[in-house]
Design a protein around this motif. Structure first.
Motif, PDB file in Angstrom:
ATOM      1  N   ALA A  73       0.832  -1.197   0.000  1.00 39.30           N
ATOM      2  CA  ALA A  73       0.000   0.000   0.000  1.00 39.30           C
ATOM      3  C   ALA A  73       0.868   1.249   0.000  1.00 39.30           C
ATOM      4  CB  ALA A  73      -0.940  -0.015   1.203  1.00 39.30           C
ATOM      5  N   GLN A  74       1.954   1.196   0.785  1.00 39.80           N
ATOM      6  CA  GLN A  74       2.847   2.355   0.873  1.00 39.80           C
ATOM      7  C   GLN A  74       3.651   2.542  -0.398  1.00 39.80           C
ATOM      8  OE1 GLN A  74       5.429   1.776   4.175  1.00 39.80           O
ATOM      9  NE2 GLN A  74       3.802   2.120   5.709  1.00 39.80           N
ATOM     10  N   ARG A  75       4.228   1.448  -0.900  1.00 48.90           N
ATOM     11  CA  ARG A  75       5.247   1.554  -1.959  1.00 48.90           C
ATOM     12  C   ARG A  75       4.661   1.507  -3.369  1.00 48.90           C
ATOM     13  NH1 ARG A  75      10.683   1.906   0.466  1.00 48.90           N
ATOM     14  NH2 ARG A  75      10.018   1.818   2.630  1.00 48.90           N
ATOM     15  N   GLN A  76       3.462   1.010  -3.491  1.00 45.99           N
ATOM     16  CA  GLN A  76       2.816   0.941  -4.816  1.00 45.99           C
ATOM     17  C   GLN A  76       3.737   0.367  -5.897  1.00 45.99           C
ATOM     18  OE1 GLN A  76      -0.532   2.262  -5.595  1.00 45.99           O
ATOM     19  NE2 GLN A  76      -0.753   2.075  -3.387  1.00 45.99           N
ATOM     20  N   PRO A  77       4.286  -0.829  -5.732  1.00 48.80           N
ATOM     21  CA  PRO A  77       5.192  -1.383  -6.749  1.00 48.80           C
ATOM     22  C   PRO A  77       4.423  -1.803  -7.998  1.00 48.80           C
ATOM     23  CG  PRO A  77       4.742  -3.016  -5.079  1.00 48.80           C
ATOM     24  CD  PRO A  77       4.032  -1.772  -4.641  1.00 48.80           C
ATOM     25  N   ARG A  78       5.148  -1.947  -9.108  1.00 49.61           N
ATOM     26  CA  ARG A  78       4.540  -2.463 -10.329  1.00 49.61           C
ATOM     27  C   ARG A  78       4.267  -3.958 -10.193  1.00 49.61           C
ATOM     28  NH1 ARG A  78       5.069  -0.263 -15.386  1.00 49.61           N
ATOM     29  NH2 ARG A  78       3.678  -1.947 -16.035  1.00 49.61           N
ATOM     30  N   VAL A  79       5.280  -4.632  -9.670  1.00 50.00           N
ATOM     31  CA  VAL A  79       5.160  -6.085  -9.542  1.00 50.00           C
ATOM     32  C   VAL A  79       5.622  -6.492  -8.150  1.00 50.00           C
ATOM     33  CG1 VAL A  79       5.886  -8.340 -10.446  1.00 50.00           C
ATOM     34  CG2 VAL A  79       5.640  -6.396 -12.012  1.00 50.00           C
ATOM     35  N   VAL A  80       4.842  -7.423  -7.548  1.00 48.14           N
ATOM     36  CA  VAL A  80       5.313  -8.047  -6.306  1.00 48.14           C
ATOM     37  C   VAL A  80       5.609  -9.509  -6.636  1.00 48.14           C
ATOM     38  CG1 VAL A  80       4.803  -8.577  -3.900  1.00 48.14           C
ATOM     39  CG2 VAL A  80       3.770  -6.567  -4.984  1.00 48.14           C
ATOM     40  N   MET A  81       6.848  -9.926  -6.379  1.00 48.58           N
ATOM     41  CA  MET A  81       7.240 -11.304  -6.676  1.00 48.58           C
ATOM     42  C   MET A  81       7.334 -12.108  -5.387  1.00 48.58           C
ATOM     43  SD  MET A  81      10.253 -10.577  -9.494  1.00 48.58           S
ATOM     44  CE  MET A  81      10.556 -12.260  -9.989  1.00 48.58           C
ATOM     45  N   LEU A  82       6.648 -13.222  -5.373  1.00 40.58           N
ATOM     46  CA  LEU A  82       6.762 -14.152  -4.244  1.00 40.58           C
ATOM     47  C   LEU A  82       7.154 -15.510  -4.806  1.00 40.58           C
ATOM     48  CD1 LEU A  82       3.806 -12.424  -3.784  1.00 40.58           C
ATOM     49  CD2 LEU A  82       4.260 -13.323  -1.498  1.00 40.58           C
ATOM     50  N   ALA A  83       7.744 -16.292  -3.949  1.00 35.65           N
ATOM     51  CA  ALA A  83       8.106 -17.641  -4.398  1.00 35.65           C
ATOM     52  C   ALA A  83       6.847 -18.511  -4.413  1.00 35.65           C
ATOM     53  CB  ALA A  83       9.133 -18.268  -3.465  1.00 35.65           C
ATOM     54  N   ASN A  84       6.805 -19.427  -5.361  1.00 36.40           N
ATOM     55  CA  ASN A  84       5.706 -20.393  -5.359  1.00 36.40           C
ATOM     56  C   ASN A  84       6.100 -21.533  -4.404  1.00 36.40           C
ATOM     57  OD1 ASN A  84       3.140 -21.181  -6.774  1.00 36.40           O
ATOM     58  ND2 ASN A  84       4.356 -23.034  -6.978  1.00 36.40           N
ATOM     59  N   SER A  85       6.163 -21.141  -3.136  1.00 36.40           N
ATOM     60  CA  SER A  85       6.677 -22.060  -2.118  1.00 36.40           C
ATOM     61  C   SER A  85       5.655 -22.167  -1.009  1.00 36.40           C
ATOM     62  CB  SER A  85       7.965 -21.474  -1.541  1.00 36.40           C
ATOM     63  OG  SER A  85       7.630 -20.258  -0.895  1.00 36.40           O
ATOM     64  N   SER A  86       6.014 -22.929  -0.019  1.00 30.88           N
ATOM     65  CA  SER A  86       5.129 -23.080   1.133  1.00 30.88           C
ATOM     66  C   SER A  86       4.819 -21.731   1.765  1.00 30.88           C
ATOM     67  CB  SER A  86       5.785 -24.018   2.159  1.00 30.88           C
ATOM     68  OG  SER A  86       4.880 -24.328   3.176  1.00 30.88           O
ATOM     69  N   VAL A  87       5.757 -20.800   1.662  1.00 25.81           N
ATOM     70  CA  VAL A  87       5.541 -19.459   2.212  1.00 25.81           C
ATOM     71  C   VAL A  87       4.730 -18.608   1.235  1.00 25.81           C
ATOM     72  CG1 VAL A  87       6.718 -17.305   2.836  1.00 25.81           C
ATOM     73  CG2 VAL A  87       7.577 -19.501   3.695  1.00 25.81           C
ATOM     74  N   GLY A  88       5.225 -18.518   0.023  1.00 26.65           N
ATOM     75  CA  GLY A  88       4.586 -17.641  -0.963  1.00 26.65           C
ATOM     76  C   GLY A  88       3.160 -18.064  -1.268  1.00 26.65           C
ATOM     77  N   MET A  89       2.927 -19.379  -1.290  1.00 27.28           N
ATOM     78  CA  MET A  89       1.586 -19.876  -1.591  1.00 27.28           C
ATOM     79  C   MET A  89       0.585 -19.545  -0.495  1.00 27.28           C
ATOM     80  SD  MET A  89       2.390 -23.477  -3.452  1.00 27.28           S
ATOM     81  CE  MET A  89       1.027 -24.269  -2.681  1.00 27.28           C
ATOM     82  N   ASP A  90       1.079 -19.277   0.725  1.00 29.96           N
ATOM     83  CA  ASP A  90       0.173 -18.885   1.808  1.00 29.96           C
ATOM     84  C   ASP A  90      -0.233 -17.423   1.696  1.00 29.96           C
ATOM     85  OD1 ASP A  90       0.263 -21.380   2.914  1.00 29.96           O
ATOM     86  OD2 ASP A  90       0.937 -20.729   4.907  1.00 29.96           O
ATOM     87  N   LEU A  91       0.573 -16.669   0.947  1.00 28.31           N
ATOM     88  CA  LEU A  91       0.411 -15.215   1.011  1.00 28.31           C
ATOM     89  C   LEU A  91      -0.183 -14.586  -0.236  1.00 28.31           C
ATOM     90  CD1 LEU A  91       3.918 -14.489   2.547  1.00 28.31           C
ATOM     91  CD2 LEU A  91       1.722 -14.474   3.775  1.00 28.31           C
ATOM     92  N   ALA A  92       0.309 -15.038  -1.393  1.00 29.28           N
ATOM     93  CA  ALA A  92       0.055 -14.296  -2.626  1.00 29.28           C
ATOM     94  C   ALA A  92      -1.426 -14.098  -2.907  1.00 29.28           C
ATOM     95  CB  ALA A  92       0.731 -15.010  -3.796  1.00 29.28           C
ATOM     96  N   ALA A  93      -2.205 -15.167  -2.846  1.00 37.26           N
ATOM     97  CA  ALA A  93      -3.613 -15.068  -3.238  1.00 37.26           C
ATOM     98  C   ALA A  93      -4.396 -14.199  -2.261  1.00 37.26           C
ATOM     99  CB  ALA A  93      -4.223 -16.463  -3.355  1.00 37.26           C
ATOM    100  N   GLY A  94      -4.049 -14.290  -0.979  1.00 39.71           N
ATOM    101  CA  GLY A  94      -4.721 -13.441   0.018  1.00 39.71           C
ATOM    102  C   GLY A  94      -4.384 -11.982  -0.215  1.00 39.71           C
TER     103      GLY A  94
END
Lengths: 355, 321, 429, 256
Positions: free
Chosen positions: B84-105
């Motif tokens: 919300a603060q940084r307004q990036p163009r793209v946010v990259m997460l790993a398709n990992s046990s961590v990233g998969m918990d976060l990205a869709a939410g």
């Protein structure tokens, strides 16, 4: 001149049938019955349904009785006994006595048909192995018939519907120690018939039949045995019960399950003893009065001539029904027909010869 | 909106996950094309050294005791605030046990499009194009987000790592979101059961997949492994079925192995499996399906029936030695 | 050892190695002194549970004549027969949980001799279905169900590979989807001939024979699914129906006059069970079809085999469907084949153990009998001096080959009649 | 405990997948569908939790294929108590974004304590459904879970990281859990039972509100370059075995 009257002794199924047939042929018949009513054992012992066809015993017997009563040539003497007999075929002189008061009557008969029937084996009489007089809930086929007729098959001691009922076959039959080596022929069938009726009247009850061999000849096999097993789920267990003991308010029947080769102790609410047939006291008495030969078991002996199965040792005297040995109703009625014909044709032949 | 590319640094048990620098490398390229910066976000506690090992243009190190261990709820709150603060163009997460918990939410809370299973990411005339590897690796889908910005989850091994390059600047800040009242509580880490063999230490692995058919055939692989003086490893279907213990599983939810030779028998090569073995020096794959994705990473391949091959090879090995 | 004398130790005298009752150690042979010997109750509810099921009724009809025991193939290697099942359930033993439930191979020999027509072919599937619904199924059988449900075949092979065998056929095999014209015969290949290596040998032989004879046929290829009949008999009726619906739809897609099937189980399914689902078409087993072609086939059979061959009647071709002669006619047509009959043949043919789900209960059956039925049969074939045990059911080749190995009779050759014909065909290697 | 399980059907990957004529999707007419294997695990875990803690399991899915009933009947046969489908004029390729919105609307009235779903699916091009659902419902989410233990007011879960490392979390209910694997293999549902249920079971139908738009679009779908880098060996198993043996010898892994 030979007498044209035919005397029939015994007002049960065989005697009634013989009387009806002879009467229908226009002959004079005198039917003598010791009891004060017609119908024989089926009526006297309140049979429920008759095989085959499961028709009400009372209704079926009333039909035969009605036919006899309606026939003007049949003369019925109730409460009467034959006390003496002289003469020979075509010319029997018979003395009747009114039961009780000794009043007598002399008759002239051309032929005689003996149809004095059987009585049930008394299971309390011999070795007492089944405790018939000891346990309320050990009953006989005859006791069961009464309850079935009243549509109230219950545990006698409790008056409630039984959960487990068994039949023990060959009680008083096929037993050298008792002296009855013969097979009573009908008990397997009657037990199976009653088993069906119990299952109909008390659907929740499990019914077992403990047996040595199931001896179901003729229609009994396909009309009674197979439906009992296949439709009514009666459980047949090969192996006879040897003793009954009381346990926890129930009866425990003990024996061997011979197919599995293992002893069995099975709890039951009601035990029905499939008692066999013995000659009635009337049969034995009439045989003595008429001078008829009896077999080893005191049934009236028929000469072993397959062409003449209703003849007795005295010419002119014929026998029909269970007086000559254990028999089911079908066979009894058929034998009554044969005896009726034999007696009628004999009288006709003697009359022809005299003329 | 900025033209920055934000990447979520991933670390576990004090180690930075390889994929972090893989994403960092790709992020720098993309940021370069868009005129922005590759900014890694590392959430942790006492993890300054890890933050400094990331090869992005900048690193935002969010230090909070509540972030000492991965907690999907805490991470989600912090990330949402950063985005919300940084307004990036793209946010990259790993398709990992961590990233998969976060990205869709995060896609829901930020309202940004999400493209998952990404193995290629580029900018075309200023527009983001991401390629998803889907349907078990059988299909690639090239997608564009509806707006200018988006989230992506990246497959391990898809991008070349930005190795050995330190971050230019690490900015350490407190959590921009409150981390109290969490409904998810981290309790403990449970190390995998020891006792069984360690497949990561083997120079040679006989690895089997669904093609082995049934538990009764495992023996064939065991015999070969024994003859070769090694052990049997497997893909997920085999361990899921209980034919081999979980400790033998190679792949995303199992172990990453880097043997000299990896014999992949009856393994089709789902991306999750490839992730755990593509680092092997030499890969030989045998699978009756010539189109199986395993042949894309294997050096040598054959399409014979492994139930015939296993005994034949065992025989051969026994007679050779 | 004389064939047929090795009976299992009855369950009743199984000794517990460790047994302490009321503080008294009665381990080992001491068990026998204390075992429960008395039948204390006849809990007929267990029998009722069976007979209350549609199809289970006739178990109550047994009057214990024991004719079935005399011919039951399982009783020869164990302690099992329909009469015993009736008595056990009458005594209160739970058939639904008993291993007995899975021993019947539905071979139909009991029904053939039963005066009361107690029909285990109906009873067993009915009871098994309840066990399946309750999840009480031997693991290996359940695996076969799962594989069939998932992949359309009990071998668990991919559906899309069902026609891969034709690469090994050595003759063109027309697939209906590709030929796009009516054919005289639809050849239903079956799962084992499509996937099992030894089944493929028979299928390939059939393809070559059909080609040599110029038979106008086509196969369904990947549109074909397992017939499901053995799964039905093993208790998964729903699976059978699901497969039947799919197969019938595939059958109806194409135009053909008659269907020829490789396997007796499939023959039985399409002839007797699929009609109940509305599929009524002429079906022929390959042995009968080839007998029709015998005048053309005979002159091609030029290579003498010089073998003593005995024939194993498949239960589902013989007893279930009355075909005993066609296989024998084919064998007699092969030059150099001397046909010897085993003691148990034709109507009284022994069972290979594969029917009614037995195919997928190998370890289970092994654990509850002294030897596999297939092993028993192989011994009989050897006893009667056969070089070759000829079969015409795709279940049997692998069963008997395994049995020949496990009984040490490796010398016995097991061949499908198709393979023998193919071998004798002119121009075949 | 009131449990809900969100399921979806995915193309059967053992089939050959074909690309549609316009090149932006699959040829859906040539597809057969199976239940997402992770959803199968989620359902099993839900039934296991129910068996341990009591309660009920409701299975919910979006009927994008017109064939969802089969999957729902199977779920009922495996021990689910209720089955619901969201119906409407949906595209076959309705993504996770749209499915999650529709599912959230359908699940909200259930007042569930715990929602389980497969951690991922083969067609999750726009991300996983579980975390989206959690965010829409405002519930916490933990994914890649292999073990769910019910406790009063919460669940204790094991989440899997690479290498077999696990993390244990306690999650306050209501919550969404993304299941990687159930702690026992999914049970077999006899087809007989499924068909029995199909005849009697009521599947509750919920009309989906509108057709959610996707925030990203596929502009090209294609198969990966065929023939990867592997050099293929032809020949019988014995020959292949020989070549492998030679390789191993060259690598010093097989000593002659």
């Amino acid at each position: 001149m030979p007498a044209d009257t035919i005397l029939i002794i015994g007002g049960g199924p065989a005697g009634l049938e013989a009387a009806r047939l002879i009467g229908d042929l226009g002959r004079k018949v005198i039917l003598v019955e010791k009891r004060e009513q017609l119908g024989g054992t089926p009526v006297a012992e309140s049979y429920a349904a008759l095989t085959h066809g499961f028709r009400s015993a009372e209704e079926a017997m009333n039909e035969v009785i009605g036919a006899v009563r309606a026939n003007p040539t049949v003369d019925v003497r109730l409460g009467s006994e034959v006390v003496a007999c002289e003469g020979e075929a075509g010319n029997f002189r018979v003395r009747l006595a009114k039961s009780g008061n000794g009043a007598g009557e002399d008759l002239h008969a051309g032929a005689i048909v003996v149809a004095t029937g059987f009585q049930h084996f008394d299971p309390g009489r011999e070795t007492q192995v089944y405790g018939y007089y000891e346990y309320d809930d050990v009953i006989t086929l005859a006791d069961a018939e009464k309850m079935l007729k009243e549509q109230k098959f219950v545990i006698p001691s409790k008056g409630t519907a039984p959960e487990r009922v068994c039949f023990i076959q060959c009680v008083g039959s096929r037993d050298r120690q008792i002296g009855n080596e013969y097979c009573s022929k009908v008990c397997c069938g009657i037990s199976s018939k009653q088993a069906i009726e119990v299952r109909q009247q008390v659907p929740g009850a499990k019914v077992f039949i403990f047996y040595i061999d199931m001896r179901m000849y003729g229609y009994w096999e396909n009309e009674i045995y197979w439906p009992a097993q296949e439709q009514y789920r009666v459980q047949y267990v090969k192996g006879i019960i040897t003793e009954i003991i009381r346990k926890g308010g129930r009866l425990l029947v003990r024996g061997e399950d011979t197919t599995m080769g293992r002893p069995m102790e099975v709890p039951m609410d009601v035990v029905v003893l499939a008692v066999g047939m013995e000659p009635s006291s009337g049969t034995k008495e009439v045989a003595r009065v008429l001078g008829l030969k009896q077999n080893k078991y005191h049934f009236i002996d028929v000469p072993h001539d397959s062409l003449d199965p209703t003849a007795t040792s005295r010419p002119g005297i014929f026998v029909a029904g269970a007086a000559a040995g254990p028999k089911d109703l079908d066979d009894t009625m058929a034998m009554a027909g044969a005896a009726a014909m034999k007696a009628t044709t004999l009288v006709a032949r003697l009359a022809r010869q005299a003329a | 909106m900025s033209n920055d590319i934000l990447i979520l640094a991933e670390h576990l048990n004090g180690k930075l996950a390889d994929i972090t620098n893989e994403m960092a490398g790709q992020a720098r390229q993309l940021a370069g094309a868009l005129g922005g910066q590759a900014v890694a976000v590392l959430l942790g506690s006492g993890a300054q050294a890890l933050a400094e090992s990331i090869g992005s243009d900048r690193v935002l190190y969010i230090d909070d005791p509540a972030l000492a261990e991965f907690n999907p709820e805490a991470y989600a709150r912090v990330l949402a605030a950063v985005v919300a603060q940084r307004q990036p163009r793209v946010v990259m997460l790993a398709n990992s046990s961590v990233g998969m918990d976060l990205a869709a939410g995060l896609a829901v809370t930020t309202g940004l499009p999400l493209i998952a299973y990404v193995n290629a990411l580029s900018a075309e005339d200023g527009r983001i194009v991401a390629t998803s590897q889907i349907y078990g690796g059988k299909i690639l889908a090239e997608a564009v987000p509806a707006g200018e910005a988006c989230l992506v989850t990246c497959l391990a091994g898809a991008f070349r790592p930005e190795a050995g390059r330190a971050a230019a600047a690490v900015e350490r800040i407190a959590s921009p979101a409150p981390l109290d009242g969490l409904k998810v509580q981290f309790v403990r880490l449970i190390e995998p059961e020891a006792g069984d063999v360690d497949i990561t230490q083997q120079a040679l692995l006989v690895s089997i997949g669904r093609g082995i058919g049934g538990a009764e055939n495992i023996e064939l692989a065991q015999e070969l492994a024994e003859a070769l003086g090694t052990v049997v490893s497997a893909s997920r279907p085999v361990t899921d079925a209980g034919w081999l213990p979980k400790t033998r599983q190679v792949g995303k939810s199992g172990l990453t192995v880097k043997p000299k030779v990896y014999l992949a028998f009856g393994i089709s090569g789902a991306p999750e499996h490839l992730e755990g073995m593509r680092g092997a020096e030499l890969i030989v794959a045998v699978n009756t399906d010539p189109k199986a994705p395993i042949f894309d990473v294997a050096h040598y391949g054959a399409t014979c029936d492994i139930l015939d091959l296993l005994p034949a090879l065992t025989e051969r090995v026994k007679s050779d030695t | 050892m004389a064939v047929g004398l090795d009976k299992v130790k009855p369950e009743a005298i199984t000794e517990e190695r460790q047994l302490i009752v009321d503080g008294m150690d009665i381990s080992g042979h001491w068990n026998r002194m204390f075992e429960q010997r008395v039948i204390w109750d006849y809990d007929t509810s267990q029998l009722d549970r069976v007979t209350d099921l549609p199809g289970g009724e006739s178990l109550a009809w047994c009057y214990g004549c024991a004719k079935c025991t005399g011919v039951c193939p399982v009783d020869i290697v164990g302690d099992y027969s329909p009469r015993k099942i009736h008595r056990k359930t009458q005594m209160g033993i739970d058939l639904f949980e008993s291993p007995d439930l899975w021993l019947c191979t539905t071979c139909r020999n009991c029904l053939r001799v039963c005066p009361k027509e107690v029909d285990m072919i109906q009873i067993m599937p009915a009871v098994r279905e309840q066990a399946v619904l309750a999840g009480s199924v031997p693991a290996e059988l359940q695996k076969a169900f799962e594989d069939t449900a998932k992949h359309g075949n009990p071998l668990g092979q991919p559906q899309r590979k069902r026609a891969d065998w034709i690469k090994k056929a050595g003759a063109p095999v027309p697939v209906l989807k590709d030929v796009k014209r009516p054919v005289d015969l639809l050849w239903y290949v079956g799962s084992y001939p499509s996937y099992h290596p030894r089944g493929i040998d028979a299928a390939a032989a059939a393809a070559r024979i059909f080609h040599a004879l110029g038979v106008d046929y086509g196969i369904l290829g990947i549109e074909e699914k397992d017939d499901g009949d053995s799964q039905r008999l093993a208790g998964e009726k729903g699976l059978f129906e699901m497969l039947a619906e799919a197969n019938i739809a595939a059958f109806e897609k194409y135009t053909w006059n008659r269907m020829v099937v490789t396997g007796p189980h499939e023959f039985n399914a399409f002839k007797n069970e699929y009609p109940k689902l509305g599929f009524v078409r002429p079906i022929v087993h390959y042995t009968r079809l080839l007998v029709e072609y015998l005048d053309r086939l005979r002159p091609m059979l030029t290579k003498p085999l010089n073998l003593k061959v005995t024939f194993h009647d498949p239960c589902y071709l013989g007893r279930h469907n009355g075909e005993y002669d066609a296989p024998r006619q084919l064998l007699r047509a092969i030059p150099g084949v001397e046909l010897v009959e085993m003691g148990r043949c034709r109507e009284n043919g022994y069972c290979c153990g594969g029917g009614g789900g037995g195919m997928w209960l190998d370890s289970f059956t092994k654990a509850h009998t002294t030897m596999r039925l297939s092993e028993r049969r192989v011994r009989e074939a050897v006893e009667y001096g056969a070089d070759v045990l000829a079969v015409c059911c795709p279940f049997e080749v692998s069963r008997f080959e395994d049995a020949a190995k496990s009984t040490g009779h490796d010398r016995l050759i097991v061949r499908d009649i198709l393979e023998l014909l193919d071998q004798a065909l002119e121009g075949q290697p | 405990m009131i449990l809900a399980v969100a399921i979806k059907q995915v193309p059967n990957l053992t089939d050959d997948l074909e690309i549609s004529a316009d090149g932006t999707g699959l040829d859906y007419d040539a597809l057969t569908y199976v239940l997402n294997e992770f959803d199968e695990q989620a359902l099993e875990e839900a039934v296991l939790v129910k068996e341990a803690a009591g309660g009920s399991v409701t299975v919910v899915g979006i009927d994008t294929t017109g064939e969802l009933d089969g999957a729902l009947h199977t779920a009922l046969a495996k021990g689910a108590d209720r089955a619901m489908k969201v119906t409407g004029d949906f595209d076959r390729d309705l993504g996770s974004e749209g499915q999650a919105q529709l599912l959230a609307e359908a699940i909200r009235p259930l007042a569930a304590d715990l929602l389980l779903t497969g951690v991922q699916a083969a067609d999750d091009r726009d991300g996983q459904i579980g975390p989206r659902l959690a965010a829409l419902l405002g519930w916490p989410y933990v994914g890649v879970v292999t073990h769910v233990t019910p406790e009063p007011g919460c669940v204790r879960v094991h989440k899997e990281y690479a290498g077999g490392l696990l993390a244990e979390f306690v999650v306050t209910l209501p919550a969404v859990i993304g299941v990687q694997a159930s702690h026992q293999p999914p049970r077999y549902a006899p087809v007989s039972k499924i068909r029995q249920i199909a005849k009697t079971a009521q599947i509750e139908s919920v009309a989906g509100q509108g057709t959610p738009a996707s925030s990203s679009s596929v502009r090209r779908m294609f198969k990966p370059e065929a023939a990867g880098q592997a050099e293929m060996w032809a020949g019988e198993p014995e020959e292949v075995a020989g070549k492998i043996a030679t390789l191993l010898t060259a690598k010093g892994l097989l000593k002659l």
